[in-house]
Write a protein that holds these residues in place. Structure first.
Motif, PDB file in Angstrom:
ATOM      1  N   LEU A 165       0.686  -1.252  -0.126  1.00 39.01           N
ATOM      2  CA  LEU A 165       0.137  -0.015  -0.031  1.00 39.01           C
ATOM      3  C   LEU A 165       0.870   1.414   0.026  1.00 39.01           C
ATOM      4  N   GLY A 166       2.317   1.091  -0.213  1.00 39.64           N
ATOM      5  CA  GLY A 166       2.980   2.433  -0.031  1.00 39.64           C
ATOM      6  C   GLY A 166       3.382   2.839   1.197  1.00 39.64           C
ATOM      7  N   GLY A 167       3.272   1.999   2.129  1.00 39.79           N
ATOM      8  CA  GLY A 167       3.727   2.554   3.471  1.00 39.79           C
ATOM      9  C   GLY A 167       5.498   2.841   3.631  1.00 39.79           C
ATOM     10  N   PHE A 168       6.038   1.995   2.748  1.00 38.77           N
ATOM     11  CA  PHE A 168       7.472   2.478   3.014  1.00 38.77           C
ATOM     12  C   PHE A 168       7.975   3.335   1.871  1.00 38.77           C
ATOM     13  N   GLY A 169       7.025   3.803   1.045  1.00 42.28           N
ATOM     14  CA  GLY A 169       7.487   4.560  -0.108  1.00 42.28           C
ATOM     15  C   GLY A 169       6.860   3.779  -1.469  1.00 42.28           C
ATOM     16  N   THR A 170       6.492   4.715  -2.692  1.00 40.06           N
ATOM     17  CA  THR A 170       5.967   4.241  -3.569  1.00 40.06           C
ATOM     18  C   THR A 170       7.038   3.133  -4.394  1.00 40.06           C
ATOM     19  N   ASP A 171       8.619   3.566  -4.511  1.00 37.88           N
ATOM     20  CA  ASP A 171       9.464   2.725  -5.140  1.00 37.88           C
ATOM     21  C   ASP A 171       9.267   1.220  -4.555  1.00 37.88           C
TER      22      ASP A 171
END
Length: 192
Positions: A32-38
């Motif tokens: 879900l992008g909790g650590f960044g979209t990359d």
């Protein structure tokens, strides 16, 4: 199952459940992008591992073998949980030429529980008969807060256990008695 085995099973299953829950939550937060979209857009397996899997012929058979070993260990554990040493019938036959005499363990256990439960100061009793070759009775007796533990123990040893041994036609039947006065305390007595 013994209390030690039950405790080990609970501990292992709790740790395994917590590890799987943590891995699932981490994967969900990552996707879900909790650590960044990359990181959310990156492949699950790193490129080096993907190339290793594609370039070597032994990678997937080793993974399959490891999964098979894990599955077989899990099956063995499951079968061990289903095994029990509880006795369902006692063979009272003295001479096979005279016929067969069996006693249902449930009836014997119910009688012991009823007799022990009827003692003054006893709030509950449960019994389990285990061991095919050398039967042994586990009797747990819950006592009220004001019960006379010594008197109840004497009544169990002088009345209930002799009745049990006479009914089972087993004068050497081993009995483990656990007295639980009030809450949280336990007194164990082994009668062999």
């Amino acid at each position: 199952m013994s209390t030690r085995v039950d405790g080990a099973n609970r501990a292992v299953l709790t740790l395994l459940g917590l590890a799987l829950l943590a891995a699932g939550v981490l994967g969900l937060v990552l996707s879900l992008g909790g650590f960044g979209t990359d990181l959310a857009a990156s492949p699950v397996l790193p490129d080096q591992l993907s190339r290793l899997a594609a370039d070597t012929s032994w990678f997937w058979p080793v993974v399959a073998a490891a999964c098979l070993v894990i599955a077989l260990l899990g099956l063995r554990w499951l079968l061990a949980q289903l095994r029990t040493d509880r006795v369902t019938r006692l063979d009272l036959t003295q001479d096979p030429r005279d016929g067969l005499t069996t006693l249902h363990a449930g009836a014997l256990i119910d009688a012991v529980e009823d007799e022990a439960g009827a003692l003054r100061g006893v709030t509950g009793a449960s019994a389990h008969l285990r061991g095919e070759d050398h039967p042994r009775l586990d009797l747990t007796v819950d006592l009220s807060d004001r019960a006379d533990v010594a008197e109840i123990r004497a009544q169990l040893e002088e009345l209930v256990i002799p009745h049990l041994r006479q009914a089972a036609d087993a004068p050497d039947l081993a009995v483990d008695i656990v007295l639980r006065p009030g809450k949280g305390r336990s007194t164990r007595r082994d009668l062999t």
